[in-house]
Motif scaffolding. Structure first.
Motif, PDB file in Angstrom:
ATOM      1  N   VAL A 125      -5.426   1.308  14.141  1.00 31.26           N
ATOM      2  CA  VAL A 125      -6.190   2.560  14.151  1.00 31.26           C
ATOM      3  C   VAL A 125      -6.236   3.157  15.561  1.00 31.26           C
ATOM      4  O   VAL A 125      -6.000   4.360  15.755  1.00 31.26           O
ATOM      5  CB  VAL A 125      -7.620   2.328  13.628  1.00 31.26           C
ATOM      6  N   TYR A 169      -2.820   4.391  16.578  1.00 31.64           N
ATOM      7  CA  TYR A 169      -2.513   5.610  15.827  1.00 31.64           C
ATOM      8  C   TYR A 169      -3.161   6.821  16.494  1.00 31.64           C
ATOM      9  O   TYR A 169      -2.522   7.872  16.666  1.00 31.64           O
ATOM     10  CB  TYR A 169      -3.017   5.452  14.401  1.00 31.64           C
ATOM     11  N   THR A 213      -1.121   8.452   4.835  1.00 35.73           N
ATOM     12  CA  THR A 213      -1.599   8.049   6.170  1.00 35.73           C
ATOM     13  C   THR A 213      -0.859   6.807   6.651  1.00 35.73           C
ATOM     14  O   THR A 213      -0.437   6.735   7.816  1.00 35.73           O
ATOM     15  CB  THR A 213      -3.113   7.785   6.136  1.00 35.73           C
TER      16      THR A 213
END
Length: 447
Positions: A190, A193, A348
């Motif tokens: 995360v 990203y 995603t």
């Protein structure tokens, strides 16, 4: 075994909101690693999530709801899947995964009638430890290439994103406490990203398309159609003909690795038994847990997903929360299946840049290799013993060096599989087998 500090026992049913939150914890714990395997092997992360959930539910059913274990994509099969796919496409990897599941079933059957002594003689720590090291070290070039190269051209931006991802993952692993310490992979992905977004290397076009479709919802039917999408399943006899694909090459690529993951499975069951204060090796029995793992892997191969295995991350969640309810595990499995059918989640995942995955993979693949070393140290293997030194050395060089034996044109035993086979043979023929077991007890069944 004595049970200590149990918050919720194996067959206790949690209350509504508590149930959801506890299940979400397990979902987060497995999520990063489970989607990484299909990402690296060019399979569908959505299918892997569906496989993970259904495989876990099948495992819980086969083990009679007595083992609170979650199953996810197996890292041990990354290199074999890539190799099998190179020769026969994704269908080749699925046929190989099916064969691996068969091996689990055969081993479970033998354990039912013969116990575990034969397995201990075949796969002592001196063989399993170095082969696990080969699995991690053999994947090292894949991680580094993902971190450095953009279409085979060195990219300083890619390297920066990979390093930032790696550093954050390391910080989460070392310094975070409680549940956060169990999801360093997810935290790293995360964070990496988000950093990659600022670097302009994230393709968000698919995500925007999904949101645009949701924004144009005009009815309940439109809503369901916009939110839920069918994953890219690969179905035998529909998308490919298994009998036309199966060959000796695929067998030699996949089957030897299944024997190593069987040993890893037993180690997980021992850890689970200690944490939960029960002896899962005896009740419901190692044969049932292995069979459950095998069925999960068979199912995975029939829908286009990587082989499944019990997850250490989720064992860690059990250790911290002391919530052993199989209903919580089952809830996480149902959530994983739902996630696999939600288009915006799939979009995603597909948008994650390769250097982000490369960054976390550098740590993960190193940890796999270190776990092999840990098996040697935990079992107090004496590497000054010439027999142990010879077996471990040969396994490591053959496996990491990429040696192969060509049996006929287009049929070869290579790398990891060859190192495992040679390791087993050396252990069986060299004198002094006792030294290969060390002073630990890999398969000891405590009362």
């Amino acid at each position: 075994m004595t049970q200590k500090n149990i918050v919720m026992d194996v067959n206790e049913i949690p209350k509504g909101s508590q149930w959801i939150l506890l299940s979400i914890q397990h979902l987060f714990a497995m999520f990063g690693a489970t989607i990484l395997v299909p990402f690296l092997t060019d399979l569908s992360p959505a299918v892997a999530l569906v496989s993970s959930g259904t495989g876990t539910l099948a495992y819980l059913f086969i083990t009679r709801g007595k083992i609170p274990a979650y199953l996810g994509s197996s890292f041990a099969f990354i290199a074999p899947i890539i190799a099998a796919s190179a020769s026969e496409g994704a269908a080749g990897a699925m046929v190989g995964g099916f064969l691996a599941g068969i091996v689990y079933g055969l081993v479970a059957l033998l354990i039912t009638f013969l116990g575990t002594d034969w397995l201990m003689r075949l796969l002592p720590p001196i063989v399993v430890g170095p082969v696990i090291m080969v699995i991690g070290l053999g994947l090292a070039p894949t991680a580094v290439d993902m971190a450095m190269y953009d279409n085979e051209i060195y990219s300083s931006t890619f390297m920066l994103v990979a390093l930032v991802t790696l550093i954050i993952t390391i910080i989460a692993t070392i310094f975070f406490k409680g549940f956060l310490a169990l999801i360093p992979i997810l935290i790293g992905i995360v964070s990496g990203y988000l950093f990659a977004l600022f670097q302009g290397i994230v393709d968000t076009s698919q995500i925007k398309a999904e949101w645009a479709e949701i924004a144009n919802i005009g009815s309940v039917g439109d809503f369901l159609g916009a939110i839920f999408q069918m994953p890219d399943f690969i179905i035998p006899f529909v998308d490919y003909a298994p009998l036309e694909i199966i060959n000796l090459q695929i067998i030699f690529i996949m089957v030897p690795i299944a024997l190593v993951t069987v040993a890893e499975h037993i180690g997980d069951q021992m850890v689970l038994s200690k944490i939960a204060g029960r002896n899962f090796l005896k009740d419901p029995g190692l044969n049932r847990s292995l069979f459950g793992d095998g069925v999960a892997t068979l199912f995975a191969s029939m829908i286009g997903a990587p082989p499944n295995t019990t997850y250490g991350e989720n064992i860690g969640v059990l250790s911290i929360t002391r919530v052993f309810s199989v209903f919580v595990i089952g809830g996480a499995a149902v959530l994983a299946i739902l996630f696999g059918f939600i288009g915006i989640i799939t979009a995603t995942i597909n948008s994650i840049p390769t250097p982000v995955m490369g960054g976390v993979s550098i740590l993960l693949f190193g940890i796999i290799a270190s776990n092999g070393l840990r098996m040697l140290t935990d079992n107090q293997l004496d590497l000054s013993d010439k027999r142990n030194l010879v077996i471990s050395s040969v396994i490591l060089v053959i496996g990491v060096g990429g040696a192969f034996i060509e049996l006929s044109e287009g049929v070869e035993i290579a790398g990891m599989a060859l190192s495992a086979i040679i390791g087993v043979i050396l252990n069986l023929i060299l004198p002094g087998k006792e030294s290969g077991h060390g002073k630990g007890a890999l398969f000891e069944e405590s009362d």
